[in-house]
Design a protein around this motif. Sequence first.
Motif, PDB file in Angstrom:
ATOM      1  N   GLU A  52      42.215  37.028  25.222  1.00  0.00           N
ATOM      2  CA  GLU A  52      42.141  36.118  26.370  1.00  0.00           C
ATOM      3  C   GLU A  52      40.754  35.502  26.596  1.00  0.00           C
ATOM      4  OE1 GLU A  52      44.720  35.159  28.006  1.00  0.00           O
ATOM      5  OE2 GLU A  52      46.225  36.670  27.499  1.00  0.00           O
ATOM      6  N   ILE A  53      39.836  35.662  25.649  1.00  0.00           N
ATOM      7  CA  ILE A  53      38.478  35.145  25.829  1.00  0.00           C
ATOM      8  C   ILE A  53      38.530  33.679  26.267  1.00  0.00           C
ATOM      9  CG2 ILE A  53      36.322  34.523  24.639  1.00  0.00           C
ATOM     10  CD1 ILE A  53      36.694  37.023  22.931  1.00  0.00           C
ATOM     11  N   GLY A  54      37.804  33.370  27.339  1.00  0.00           N
ATOM     12  CA  GLY A  54      37.750  31.999  27.858  1.00  0.00           C
ATOM     13  C   GLY A  54      38.828  31.671  28.875  1.00  0.00           C
ATOM     14  N   SER A  55      39.768  32.583  29.107  1.00  0.00           N
ATOM     15  CA  SER A  55      40.865  32.328  30.049  1.00  0.00           C
ATOM     16  C   SER A  55      40.460  32.652  31.483  1.00  0.00           C
ATOM     17  CB  SER A  55      42.087  33.193  29.706  1.00  0.00           C
ATOM     18  OG  SER A  55      42.571  32.890  28.423  1.00  0.00           O
ATOM     19  N   LEU A  56      41.126  31.981  32.407  1.00  0.00           N
ATOM     20  CA  LEU A  56      40.983  32.306  33.826  1.00  0.00           C
ATOM     21  C   LEU A  56      41.827  33.544  34.126  1.00  0.00           C
ATOM     22  CD1 LEU A  56      41.380  28.735  35.354  1.00  0.00           C
ATOM     23  CD2 LEU A  56      39.288  30.102  35.264  1.00  0.00           C
ATOM     24  N   PRO A  57      41.583  34.217  35.250  1.00  0.00           N
ATOM     25  CA  PRO A  57      42.440  35.337  35.628  1.00  0.00           C
ATOM     26  C   PRO A  57      43.895  34.886  35.773  1.00  0.00           C
ATOM     27  CG  PRO A  57      40.446  35.340  36.967  1.00  0.00           C
ATOM     28  CD  PRO A  57      40.457  34.057  36.182  1.00  0.00           C
ATOM     29  N   ASP A  58      44.811  35.814  35.537  1.00  0.00           N
ATOM     30  CA  ASP A  58      46.245  35.561  35.668  1.00  0.00           C
ATOM     31  C   ASP A  58      46.533  34.931  37.036  1.00  0.00           C
ATOM     32  OD1 ASP A  58      49.078  36.410  36.541  1.00  0.00           O
ATOM     33  OD2 ASP A  58      49.076  36.947  34.413  1.00  0.00           O
ATOM     34  N   TYR A  59      47.384  33.908  37.060  1.00  0.00           N
ATOM     35  CA  TYR A  59      47.661  33.180  38.304  1.00  0.00           C
ATOM     36  C   TYR A  59      48.237  34.089  39.390  1.00  0.00           C
ATOM     37  CZ  TYR A  59      52.661  33.159  37.227  1.00  0.00           C
ATOM     38  OH  TYR A  59      53.951  33.542  36.964  1.00  0.00           O
ATOM     39  N   ARG A  60      48.970  35.137  38.996  1.00  0.00           N
ATOM     40  CA  ARG A  60      49.536  36.055  39.993  1.00  0.00           C
ATOM     41  C   ARG A  60      48.435  36.875  40.657  1.00  0.00           C
ATOM     42  NH1 ARG A  60      53.496  38.634  35.755  1.00  0.00           N
ATOM     43  NH2 ARG A  60      51.560  38.268  34.611  1.00  0.00           N
ATOM     44  N   GLY A  61      47.433  37.244  39.881  1.00  0.00           N
ATOM     45  CA  GLY A  61      46.281  37.943  40.448  1.00  0.00           C
ATOM     46  C   GLY A  61      45.489  37.036  41.372  1.00  0.00           C
ATOM     47  N   GLN A  62      45.333  35.779  40.967  1.00  0.00           N
ATOM     48  CA  GLN A  62      44.622  34.816  41.812  1.00  0.00           C
ATOM     49  C   GLN A  62      45.361  34.607  43.129  1.00  0.00           C
ATOM     50  OE1 GLN A  62      42.905  31.225  40.049  1.00  0.00           O
ATOM     51  NE2 GLN A  62      43.468  32.036  38.036  1.00  0.00           N
ATOM     52  N   THR A  63      46.688  34.518  43.059  1.00  0.00           N
ATOM     53  CA  THR A  63      47.503  34.346  44.263  1.00  0.00           C
ATOM     54  C   THR A  63      47.349  35.546  45.189  1.00  0.00           C
ATOM     55  OG1 THR A  63      49.106  32.996  43.044  1.00  0.00           O
ATOM     56  CG2 THR A  63      49.872  33.979  45.107  1.00  0.00           C
ATOM     57  N   CYS A  64      47.394  36.731  44.628  1.00  0.00           N
ATOM     58  CA  CYS A  64      47.234  37.968  45.393  1.00  0.00           C
ATOM     59  C   CYS A  64      45.869  37.989  46.084  1.00  0.00           C
ATOM     60  CB  CYS A  64      47.393  39.173  44.470  1.00  0.00           C
ATOM     61  SG  CYS A  64      47.068  40.762  45.256  1.00  0.00           S
ATOM     62  N   MET A  65      44.837  37.646  45.362  1.00  0.00           N
ATOM     63  CA  MET A  65      43.487  37.695  45.917  1.00  0.00           C
ATOM     64  C   MET A  65      43.299  36.641  47.015  1.00  0.00           C
ATOM     65  SD  MET A  65      42.345  40.246  44.437  1.00  0.00           S
ATOM     66  CE  MET A  65      40.582  40.330  44.498  1.00  0.00           C
ATOM     67  N   LYS A  66      43.857  35.445  46.814  1.00  0.00           N
ATOM     68  CA  LYS A  66      43.771  34.402  47.846  1.00  0.00           C
ATOM     69  C   LYS A  66      44.436  34.883  49.127  1.00  0.00           C
ATOM     70  CE  LYS A  66      43.512  30.308  44.979  1.00  0.00           C
ATOM     71  NZ  LYS A  66      44.354  29.617  44.023  1.00  0.00           N
ATOM     72  N   LYS A  67      45.562  35.574  48.972  1.00  0.00           N
ATOM     73  CA  LYS A  67      46.291  36.119  50.120  1.00  0.00           C
ATOM     74  C   LYS A  67      45.400  37.068  50.932  1.00  0.00           C
ATOM     75  CE  LYS A  67      49.537  39.415  49.983  1.00  0.00           C
ATOM     76  NZ  LYS A  67      50.686  40.131  49.464  1.00  0.00           N
ATOM     77  N   HIS A  68      44.486  37.750  50.254  1.00  0.00           N
ATOM     78  CA  HIS A  68      43.588  38.698  50.918  1.00  0.00           C
ATOM     79  C   HIS A  68      42.211  38.082  51.211  1.00  0.00           C
ATOM     80  CE1 HIS A  68      46.305  42.090  50.629  1.00  0.00           C
ATOM     81  NE2 HIS A  68      46.591  41.694  49.406  1.00  0.00           N
ATOM     82  N   GLY A  69      42.094  36.773  50.998  1.00  0.00           N
ATOM     83  CA  GLY A  69      40.858  36.075  51.324  1.00  0.00           C
ATOM     84  C   GLY A  69      39.699  36.385  50.393  1.00  0.00           C
TER      85      GLY A  69
END
Length: 159
Positions: A52-69
């Motif tokens: 995964e070198i160069g990839s952004l974090p998984d979109y589901r993880g990003q969604t989870c983190m946004k939910k928690h601010g």
Amino acid sequence: MQRKVSVKSVLEFCLGNICRSPIAEAVFRKLVTDAKVENKWRIDSAATSAYEIGSLPDYRGQTCMKKHGITMNHIARQVTKEDFQTFDYILCMDESNLRDLKRKSNQVKDCKAKIELLGTYDPQKQLIIEDPYYGNEKDFETVYEQCVRCCKSFLEKSH
């Protein structure tokens, strides 16, 4: 005369560096910022694999983190020899990560990093943080909750 601030460093670690370790990195970064000790920490995350070198974090993880601010600003990278020489702690998510890291660290002169499972800091004693990649949003939430517990405990014990 200016007093030198002692900086500690932690590298969060998993297989691909797109799910668990970037969540742990972002959670820890938020905790040290909230505690106003961010100038005392160098925080990053990395992977065993090169998938995964160069990839952004998984979109589901990003969604989870946004939910928690919580903001995630990470691009996946693979662990380097220098990481073993410059980080104080490398905290990984499961036994497979731990085996891979110990094997790699044996090939590095001057390895100063203390390599251990992030789960060893879990007050609920859940040693392994399971990979949510093949799971769903609930699995990412579980990873987030474990990372919060473990990172809080690690921060309390390490300063």
